[in-house]
Design a protein around this motif. Structure first.
Motif, mmCIF file in Angstrom:
data_model
loop_
_atom_site.group_PDB
_atom_site.id
_atom_site.type_symbol
_atom_site.label_atom_id
_atom_site.label_comp_id
_atom_site.label_asym_id
_atom_site.label_seq_id
_atom_site.Cartn_x
_atom_site.Cartn_y
_atom_site.Cartn_z
ATOM 1 N N THR A 60 2.899 -8.308 -5.523
ATOM 2 C CA THR A 60 2.494 -6.922 -5.704
ATOM 3 C C THR A 60 2.308 -6.172 -4.380
ATOM 4 O O THR A 60 2.284 -4.943 -4.380
ATOM 5 C CB THR A 60 1.204 -6.835 -6.530
ATOM 6 N N TYR A 61 2.203 -6.893 -3.288
ATOM 7 C CA TYR A 61 2.126 -6.215 -1.983
ATOM 8 C C TYR A 61 3.420 -5.468 -1.674
ATOM 9 O O TYR A 61 3.406 -4.440 -0.991
ATOM 10 C CB TYR A 61 1.820 -7.213 -0.866
ATOM 11 N N SER A 62 4.511 -5.982 -2.179
ATOM 12 C CA SER A 62 5.789 -5.306 -1.951
ATOM 13 C C SER A 62 5.849 -3.975 -2.689
ATOM 14 O O SER A 62 6.607 -3.080 -2.292
ATOM 15 C CB SER A 62 6.949 -6.198 -2.372
ATOM 16 N N LEU A 63 5.076 -3.798 -3.750
ATOM 17 C CA LEU A 63 5.053 -2.519 -4.459
ATOM 18 C C LEU A 63 4.515 -1.406 -3.570
ATOM 19 O O LEU A 63 5.068 -0.304 -3.538
ATOM 20 C CB LEU A 63 4.211 -2.636 -5.729
ATOM 21 N N ALA A 64 3.460 -1.683 -2.840
ATOM 22 C CA ALA A 64 2.908 -0.681 -1.923
ATOM 23 C C ALA A 64 3.885 -0.366 -0.801
ATOM 24 O O ALA A 64 4.053 0.794 -0.415
ATOM 25 C CB ALA A 64 1.585 -1.165 -1.353
ATOM 26 N N ALA A 67 6.740 1.766 -2.225
ATOM 27 C CA ALA A 67 6.286 3.131 -2.499
ATOM 28 C C ALA A 67 6.186 3.940 -1.213
ATOM 29 O O ALA A 67 6.613 5.098 -1.166
ATOM 30 C CB ALA A 67 4.950 3.101 -3.218
ATOM 31 N N LEU A 68 5.656 3.349 -0.175
ATOM 32 C CA LEU A 68 5.514 4.057 1.095
ATOM 33 C C LEU A 68 6.863 4.355 1.729
ATOM 34 O O LEU A 68 7.119 5.481 2.169
ATOM 35 C CB LEU A 68 4.657 3.230 2.059
#
Length: 90
Positions: A60-64, A67-68
């Motif tokens: 889920t860190y890759s989601l942030a 998004a950025l």
């Protein structure tokens, strides 16, 4: 429950295919920009679905990060975009 995961994966693949068609056939750069943003959103949904399926929160860190990067890329392309066709002054 397996039917839900198969259905979610099938819909994500269909969304990615339709988005790829728009990305390749887009007549203008703004159409392609929207298609790239949509592809990133579909990718993020796929990562979120995978995280829910495997119960693994490390992805889920890759989601942030996605998004950025997507936001910064879209804003910079929209800011510095050159018009596709020269239009006469009216």
């Amino acid at each position: 429950m397996t039917i839900v995961w198969v259905l979610a994966g099938t819909m994500l693949i269909a969304a990615a295919a339709v988005t790829m068609i728009r990305l390749l056939a887009g007549p203008s750069t703004l159409d392609r920009l929207v298609a790239v943003d949509t592809m990133v959103a579909v990718t993020m949904c796929g990562i979120g679905t995978w995280a829910a399926y495997t119960l693994d929160t490390t992805v889920t860190y890759s989601l942030a990060a996605l998004a950025l990067i997507s936001f910064v890329g879209s804003v910079s392309v929209a800011r510095f975009r050159v018009p596709d066709v020269d239009r006469p002054e009216q």
